[in-house]
Design a protein around this motif. Structure first.
Motif, mmCIF file in Angstrom:
data_model
loop_
_atom_site.group_PDB
_atom_site.id
_atom_site.type_symbol
_atom_site.label_atom_id
_atom_site.label_comp_id
_atom_site.label_asym_id
_atom_site.label_seq_id
_atom_site.Cartn_x
_atom_site.Cartn_y
_atom_site.Cartn_z
ATOM 1 N N CYS A 205 6.031 1.281 -8.169
ATOM 2 C CA CYS A 205 6.442 -0.302 -7.735
ATOM 3 C C CYS A 205 6.046 -0.711 -6.441
ATOM 4 N N THR A 206 6.056 -2.123 -6.634
ATOM 5 C CA THR A 206 5.567 -2.701 -5.553
ATOM 6 C C THR A 206 6.774 -2.891 -4.505
ATOM 7 N N ASN A 207 7.833 -3.258 -5.245
ATOM 8 C CA ASN A 207 9.266 -3.518 -4.613
ATOM 9 C C ASN A 207 10.161 -2.742 -5.291
ATOM 10 N N LEU A 208 11.237 -2.795 -4.810
ATOM 11 C CA LEU A 208 12.338 -2.217 -5.458
ATOM 12 C C LEU A 208 13.685 -2.473 -4.943
ATOM 13 N N ALA A 209 14.755 -2.432 -5.749
ATOM 14 C CA ALA A 209 16.224 -2.681 -5.289
ATOM 15 C C ALA A 209 16.947 -1.449 -5.577
ATOM 16 N N ILE A 210 17.981 -1.060 -4.618
ATOM 17 C CA ILE A 210 19.041 0.001 -4.926
ATOM 18 C C ILE A 210 20.133 -0.715 -5.267
ATOM 19 N N MET A 211 20.705 -0.389 -6.430
ATOM 20 C CA MET A 211 21.828 -1.163 -6.928
ATOM 21 C C MET A 211 23.238 -0.392 -6.934
ATOM 22 N N VAL A 212 24.059 -0.755 -6.392
ATOM 23 C CA VAL A 212 25.455 -0.147 -6.249
ATOM 24 C C VAL A 212 26.496 -1.001 -6.888
ATOM 25 N N TYR A 213 27.257 -0.479 -7.867
ATOM 26 C CA TYR A 213 28.565 -1.494 -8.093
ATOM 27 C C TYR A 213 27.952 -2.601 -8.400
ATOM 28 N N GLY A 214 27.079 -3.029 -8.997
ATOM 29 C CA GLY A 214 26.535 -4.179 -9.656
ATOM 30 C C GLY A 214 25.941 -5.314 -8.522
ATOM 31 N N GLN A 215 25.686 -4.536 -7.153
ATOM 32 C CA GLN A 215 25.085 -5.376 -6.134
ATOM 33 C C GLN A 215 23.914 -4.650 -5.748
ATOM 34 N N PHE A 216 22.814 -5.543 -5.097
ATOM 35 C CA PHE A 216 21.892 -4.943 -4.671
ATOM 36 C C PHE A 216 22.086 -4.522 -2.939
ATOM 37 N N LYS A 217 21.908 -3.287 -2.783
ATOM 38 C CA LYS A 217 22.123 -2.768 -1.285
ATOM 39 C C LYS A 217 21.082 -2.829 -0.495
ATOM 40 N N CYS A 218 19.754 -2.956 -0.990
ATOM 41 C CA CYS A 218 18.553 -3.084 -0.350
ATOM 42 C C CYS A 218 17.411 -3.596 -0.927
ATOM 43 N N LEU A 219 16.517 -4.090 -0.885
ATOM 44 C CA LEU A 219 15.372 -4.579 -1.520
ATOM 45 C C LEU A 219 14.311 -4.825 -0.646
ATOM 46 N N GLY A 220 12.879 -4.435 -1.044
ATOM 47 C CA GLY A 220 11.640 -4.270 -0.483
ATOM 48 C C GLY A 220 10.748 -3.279 -0.946
ATOM 49 N N SER A 221 9.620 -3.112 -0.359
ATOM 50 C CA SER A 221 8.712 -2.371 -0.781
ATOM 51 C C SER A 221 9.429 -0.714 -0.553
ATOM 52 N N PRO A 222 8.724 0.230 -1.319
ATOM 53 C CA PRO A 222 9.262 1.477 -1.036
ATOM 54 C C PRO A 222 9.003 1.940 0.149
ATOM 55 N N GLN A 223 7.909 1.578 0.959
ATOM 56 C CA GLN A 223 7.798 1.911 2.506
ATOM 57 C C GLN A 223 8.822 1.335 3.303
ATOM 58 N N HIS A 224 8.856 0.055 2.998
ATOM 59 C CA HIS A 224 9.969 -0.811 3.942
ATOM 60 C C HIS A 224 11.257 -0.248 3.927
ATOM 61 N N ILE A 225 11.767 0.362 2.469
ATOM 62 C CA ILE A 225 12.953 0.917 2.378
ATOM 63 C C ILE A 225 13.155 2.318 3.089
ATOM 64 N N LYS A 226 12.107 3.057 2.994
ATOM 65 C CA LYS A 226 12.049 4.216 3.823
ATOM 66 C C LYS A 226 12.232 3.990 5.371
ATOM 67 N N SER A 227 11.324 3.172 5.669
ATOM 68 C CA SER A 227 11.464 2.830 7.165
ATOM 69 C C SER A 227 12.855 2.355 7.702
ATOM 70 N N LYS A 228 13.278 1.244 6.778
ATOM 71 C CA LYS A 228 14.526 0.757 7.482
ATOM 72 C C LYS A 228 15.676 1.542 7.069
#
Ligand SMILES: Nc1ncnc2c1ncn2[C@@H]1O[C@H](COP(=O)(O)OP(=O)(O)OP(=O)(O)O)[C@@H](O)[C@H]1O
Length: 345
Positions: A205-228
């Protein structure tokens, strides 16, 4: 951003099943040659999202555009741009793999004279040559999965939707599928995939989103999400004897303020270290080297928080929220700061 600017544009997409809101207004886009990962626990709304994109399920509100075509008003044109590998292999078991690919090639409108070449290329790339002329009912689960991917690849569509493409596939075949998907991206197709494998998401993946109960809780590159969202670093320390555990814990908490002991086994301690501005890998290792011998730490490892840890943290939070649906910050559609308080300092 206009629907014509990108191959996939999703705008405030919602799905209601009766009174139940399964997808609560998601927004994202996918560029050419990009791979977008949709992650989430079971029931998060990933398949519902896919089914709205493919036209298999009605859109309740919002819209999605595939190469500029609305899946609500121009679903035929939008669908023609999509190759779909569904979660459950949608194949006619009495046909052979080859016959199936011929059928889909005709449905896709590939000229009859080109079909044998196209089908052979797909059979070779997904590696089912030995079984191509056998009935699908004799295929293993992994080979059915490969064939489903092959069907999605017919005609090399602009947009590939892959619902858990490697579930039930052995590790070697999984690498083959990853290679195919990387090549498809090189040809310019855009990919959207769901997966329960964080390794797969990190690989593809170049970008991904983690979805919980029908909503995105974070969105970005895997590295960005790990860092944030990652707490920082993971420290695994193996002790010479359990008698040192108390002192090691005290010392780690002293030299790495804010660190948290996540797990404790007989000889192994697992800490999450808080990230600070001035920290470098070399400084972390230098600090550990200073105490390792004195505290009888036999060996240790330091690593960045993994995507899996971030995902688990969101999932854990989702568990809390499901028990406490009156949580106001959740109802407002904002990710509660609990994750932030506990893990992002
Ligand atoms: N046809 C339907 N009618 C009613 N509820 C449904 C229907 N399809 C899905 N749901 C519900 O919508 C929610 C989202 O389901 P969905 O299958 O989209 O999740 P998912 O993220 O794909 O899960 P999984 O990882 O298990 O495939 C779930 O609570 C599910 O029970």
């Amino acid at each position: 951003m206009s629907p014509m600017d990108v191959p996939v544009l999703v705008k405030d997409l919602k799905k209601w099943y009766g009174n139940f809101n399964a997808v609560k207004g998601i927004n994202f886009h996918v560029n050419n040659s990009d791979c977008f990962g949709l992650l989430g626990v079971n029931g998060a709304g990933k398949t519902s999202t896919f089914q709205m994109l493919t036209g298999e399920n009605d859109v309740s509100s919002g819209d999605a555009y595939i190469q500029g075509y609305s899946v609500r008003t121009n679903w035929r044109e939008a669908g023609a741009m999509i190759g779909y590998c569904p979660q459950y292999d949608a194949i006619i078991k009495e046909l052979s793999g080859e016959e199936t690919l011929y059928m889909f090639a005709r449905i896709r409108g590939i000229p009859e004279s080109e079909i044998p070449t196209v089908v052979k290329a797909i059979i070779d790339s997904i590696g089912i040559g030995m079984y191509a002329k056998r009935q699908i009912k004799t295929y293993s689960g992994g080979n059915k999965r490969r064939l489903s991917l092959g069907i999605a690849l017919v005609g090399l569509p602009d947009v590939l939707l892959l619902d858990e493409p490697t579930t039930g596939v052995d590790p070697k075949a999984r690498r083959v599928i990853w290679d195919i998907l990387s090549k498809v991206r090189e040809f310019g197709s855009s990919l959207i995939l769901t997966s329960h494998s964080m390794e797969e998401c990190e690989a593809l993946c170049t970008n991904l989103a983690i979805m919980v109960y029908g909503q995105f809780k974070c969105l970005g590159s895997p590295q960005h999400i790990k860092s944030k969202y990652g707490a920082g670093y993971t420290l695994l320390a193996r002790l010479e004897s359990p008698q040192w555990a108390k002192e090691v814990k005290r010392e780690i908490l002293r030299i790495f303020p804010g660190s948290v002991l996540k797990e404790e086994h007989v000889l192994q301690l697992n800490f999450e270290l808080r990230r600070t501005e001035d920290q470098t890998w070399s400084s972390l290792f230098a600090q550990m080297e200073q105490i390792a011998e004195r505290l009888h730490i036999v060996d240790y490892s330091l690593s960045q928080t993994t995507l899996e840890q971030v995902f688990l943290e969101f999932s854990r939070e989702a568990g809390v929220l499901s028990k406490n649906e009156s949580n106001p910050s959740f109802q407002n559609g904002t990710w509660t700061t609990k994750v932030a308080q506990e893990n992002i300092y």
